[in-house]
Design a protein around this motif. Sequence first.
Motif, PDB file in Angstrom:
ATOM      1  N   GLN A 247       0.685  -1.407  -0.039  1.00  0.00           N
ATOM      2  CA  GLN A 247      -0.272  -0.259   0.494  1.00  0.00           C
ATOM      3  C   GLN A 247       0.208   0.816  -0.116  1.00  0.00           C
ATOM      4  O   GLN A 247       0.276   2.565  -0.488  1.00  0.00           O
ATOM      5  CB  GLN A 247      -1.233  -0.042   0.654  1.00  0.00           C
ATOM      6  CG  GLN A 247       0.265   0.158   2.607  1.00  0.00           C
ATOM      7  CD  GLN A 247      -1.469   0.575   3.595  1.00  0.00           C
ATOM      8  OE1 GLN A 247      -2.445   0.152   3.439  1.00  0.00           O
ATOM      9  NE2 GLN A 247      -1.241   1.457   4.641  1.00  0.00           N
ATOM     10  N   ASP A 262      -9.211  -3.657  -0.434  1.00  0.00           N
ATOM     11  CA  ASP A 262      -8.319  -5.279   0.029  1.00  0.00           C
ATOM     12  C   ASP A 262      -8.706  -6.025   0.845  1.00  0.00           C
ATOM     13  O   ASP A 262      -8.944  -5.448   2.354  1.00  0.00           O
ATOM     14  CB  ASP A 262      -6.621  -4.336   0.356  1.00  0.00           C
ATOM     15  CG  ASP A 262      -5.718  -5.421   0.375  1.00  0.00           C
ATOM     16  OD1 ASP A 262      -5.734  -5.981   1.237  1.00  0.00           O
ATOM     17  OD2 ASP A 262      -4.610  -4.808   0.101  1.00  0.00           O
ATOM     18  N   GLN A 286       3.755  -6.808   3.127  1.00  0.00           N
ATOM     19  CA  GLN A 286       2.612  -7.173   2.435  1.00  0.00           C
ATOM     20  C   GLN A 286       2.897  -7.005   0.427  1.00  0.00           C
ATOM     21  O   GLN A 286       2.189  -5.821   0.202  1.00  0.00           O
ATOM     22  CB  GLN A 286       1.351  -6.725   3.756  1.00  0.00           C
ATOM     23  CG  GLN A 286       0.409  -7.426   2.703  1.00  0.00           C
ATOM     24  CD  GLN A 286      -1.398  -6.929   3.478  1.00  0.00           C
ATOM     25  OE1 GLN A 286      -1.860  -6.811   2.669  1.00  0.00           O
ATOM     26  NE2 GLN A 286      -1.886  -7.531   4.955  1.00  0.00           N
ATOM     27  N   HIS A 289      -2.498  -9.835  -2.172  1.00  0.00           N
ATOM     28  CA  HIS A 289      -3.328  -9.165  -1.873  1.00  0.00           C
ATOM     29  C   HIS A 289      -4.187  -9.549  -2.865  1.00  0.00           C
ATOM     30  O   HIS A 289      -4.131 -10.452  -4.273  1.00  0.00           O
ATOM     31  CB  HIS A 289      -3.529  -7.552  -2.673  1.00  0.00           C
ATOM     32  CG  HIS A 289      -2.351  -6.846  -2.316  1.00  0.00           C
ATOM     33  ND1 HIS A 289      -2.756  -6.832  -0.589  1.00  0.00           N
ATOM     34  CD2 HIS A 289      -1.020  -6.294  -2.197  1.00  0.00           C
ATOM     35  CE1 HIS A 289      -1.757  -5.677  -0.531  1.00  0.00           C
ATOM     36  NE2 HIS A 289      -0.292  -6.122  -1.530  1.00  0.00           N
TER      37      HIS A 289
END
Length: 325
Positions: A247, A262, A286, A289
């Motif tokens: 992100q 998300d 991260q 997704h």
Amino acid sequence: MTDRGNQNGRRRHGAGWWLAAPLLLAVTVVVACRAADTDALTPVPQFLAFLPWLLVPTVAGLLLALLARWWTGLVWAVALLGLLAWFIEPYGKSRRPDGPPLASVRVLTSNVEFGHAAGALAAAVRRERPDLVFVQECEQTCDAVLRRELGRAYPHRVADVAAGSHGSVLLSRFPLTPAEGVDGTMAMPGAVADVRGRPVRLQLAHPMPPLPGRTGPWHRELGRLRDLAAGRGRTPLVLAGDFNASQDHAAFRRILDTGLGDAARLGGHDRTPSWPVRTAPPFGAQIDHVLLSRDFSVRAARFLDLPGTDHRALLADLTLHGRPG
């Protein structure tokens, strides 16, 4: 003794300044790019993936500035900490669909690292029973394992099998119609699933990683995924896979800005690292997704550890909603 003590103090203060300034300057460059909504050039995209961990050099710079009694540096470090805290907050707002619940859909996405984790993935699929499975880095041996182990339970599939990291497979309990995928260095196939009579667009994501000095393909392929999301019309969309982006990357946020949510963020795991598995979850990013159009709500999301791969799999429990009225 007093003069010698003053000289030693000045040396400590000078050393603290020279150590603090480079740390704060490096963090400032990355934070400035984040604030300017740009991924810039190497090494900024690589550092942006680990933005929360820039708190460590910033705190170190603050302590060194304090030791050196460098008050400008102290203010600088405090300002950086405030900006980092602001950007670490989840990007994107929670939202609820307006229409009535239509169907429950469980989605699993996994990068199996050159097919090494194919057997572990098959076991996880049998255990978790997802409706849709997005598989990245699935080469010929991986494809054979999935056909043998899951072919009966998942009769519908769209596959673009290739050597190394280039192959991808999409498995479904729902009937599938092949759809044009997204052009990329690694396969990104697409399909349309029939979920209780409602068409749902499925798109696997696996753009190139932002390799040092070679971020161009990464930007272009994330841009193509953004274009697909923006041009989907009113058709529900599930866009899932290894995005090689977090992100904190502007190119990824532009995909979210098309109206996608998300699943990990909506399921309460907005900063749970999925890669690299050797250091996650204590340290990582991260980059895996499950992105959803507004037709879906998220009941739960969690990450799974699979032996044989450097990525954690993501499992999301969704509800597909009908159109209001």
